[in-house]
Design a protein around this motif. Structure first.
Motif, short mmCIF file in Angstrom:
data_model
loop_
_atom_site.label_atom_id
_atom_site.label_comp_id
_atom_site.label_asym_id
_atom_site.label_seq_id
_atom_site.Cartn_x
_atom_site.Cartn_y
_atom_site.Cartn_z
N ASN A 1 -24.92 2.47 -36.19
CA ASN A 1 -23.33 2.85 -36.03
C ASN A 1 -23.14 3.83 -37.06
O ASN A 1 -23.22 3.54 -37.94
CB ASN A 1 -22.69 1.55 -35.89
N ALA A 2 -22.78 5.08 -36.43
CA ALA A 2 -22.59 6.35 -37.07
C ALA A 2 -21.18 6.32 -38.04
O ALA A 2 -21.15 6.61 -38.99
CB ALA A 2 -22.64 7.64 -36.26
N HIS B 1 -19.39 -7.47 -32.85
CA HIS B 1 -20.34 -8.14 -31.66
C HIS B 1 -21.66 -8.27 -32.59
O HIS B 1 -22.39 -9.18 -32.72
CB HIS B 1 -20.39 -6.96 -30.67
N TRP B 2 -22.09 -7.20 -33.41
CA TRP B 2 -23.27 -7.20 -34.11
C TRP B 2 -23.15 -8.34 -35.21
O TRP B 2 -24.16 -8.97 -35.38
CB TRP B 2 -23.44 -5.67 -34.97
N SER C 1 -28.49 0.20 -39.66
CA SER C 1 -28.22 1.69 -40.09
C SER C 1 -26.83 2.08 -39.75
O SER C 1 -26.55 2.32 -38.81
CB SER C 1 -29.22 2.76 -39.38
N LEU C 2 -25.93 1.89 -40.73
CA LEU C 2 -24.57 1.85 -40.78
C LEU C 2 -24.08 3.33 -41.30
O LEU C 2 -24.51 3.58 -42.38
CB LEU C 2 -23.72 0.88 -41.09
N GLY C 3 -23.25 4.08 -40.73
CA GLY C 3 -22.74 5.31 -41.37
C GLY C 3 -23.68 6.54 -41.03
O GLY C 3 -24.57 6.37 -40.12
N PRO D 1 -36.05 8.63 -36.61
CA PRO D 1 -37.00 8.23 -35.73
C PRO D 1 -38.08 6.82 -36.33
O PRO D 1 -38.21 6.31 -35.53
CB PRO D 1 -37.92 9.45 -35.85
N SER D 2 -38.24 7.15 -37.71
CA SER D 2 -38.90 5.84 -38.23
C SER D 2 -38.15 4.52 -38.24
O SER D 2 -38.83 3.49 -37.70
CB SER D 2 -39.76 5.98 -39.79
N PHE D 3 -36.82 4.48 -38.33
CA PHE D 3 -35.98 3.43 -38.22
C PHE D 3 -36.06 3.03 -36.51
O PHE D 3 -36.29 1.63 -36.46
CB PHE D 3 -34.60 3.79 -38.57
#
Length: 165
Positions: A15-16, A27-28, A46-48, A56-58
């Motif tokens: 979530n950017a 919900h997460w 991965s937040l922010g 890509p690796s994430f």
């Protein structure tokens, strides 16, 4: 041991806006609590803002990516990015998800409800690792077949020709 193929089932969320974008984030959090007694399920987020070179690796590290947006997305780029990395997506029916996801490459839940996502996670866990890998490959192939720069350029040229008539 938190990468795909480690014996654990890795669920990803990005979530950017981080926790500030409260809609999908709640919900997460509900899903993490719902599955807290299942140590084989690893939740990774991965937040922010994340540097593009790391994404890509994430995205490739999971067994499934959750797209939990609760507002109408204009596209939902993380769906296509996850699929391009070979990671199936479980998504609410927003943005591009209804166009990209099918039973062979991910799961489109019918409602924007975390209990439906929990059931979809259980369905993903129930299939064999080999079938999950095949689902990820179908997800990647769907993007490679339909969403390349070459296809986009060709479609724009075709549209321009059609409009010029």
């Amino acid at each position: 041991p938190s990468v795909r193929g480690s014996g654990n089932f890795r669920v990803l969320f990005t979530n950017a806006w981080g926790a500030k974008e409260i809609k999908g984030y709640l919900h997460w959090e509900w899903l993490k609590k719902h599955f807290e007694r299942r140590p084989e399920i690893v939740f990774a987020e991965s937040l922010g803002s994340t540097e593009h070179r790391w994404m890509p690796s994430f995205l490739a590290s999971g067994d499934v990516m959750l797209f939990l947006s609760l507002w109408e997305e204009t596209y939902g780029l993380v769906v296509a990015e996850s699929m391009a990395c070979g990671t199936p997506v479980i998504s609410y029916p927003v943005g591009v998800s209804p166009d990209l996801l099918d039973a062979g490459n991910g799961i489109l839940v019918e409602t924007s409800n975390p209990t439906d996502v929990a059931a979809a996670i259980e369905r993903m866990i129930a299939i064999s690792p080999a079938e999950r890998a095949a689902m990820g490959e179908r997800a990647r192939q769907a993007i490679m077949d339909g969403y390349t720069v070459e296809r986009m350029a060709s479609d724009y040229v075709g549209l321009a020709r059609e409009l010029a008539r």
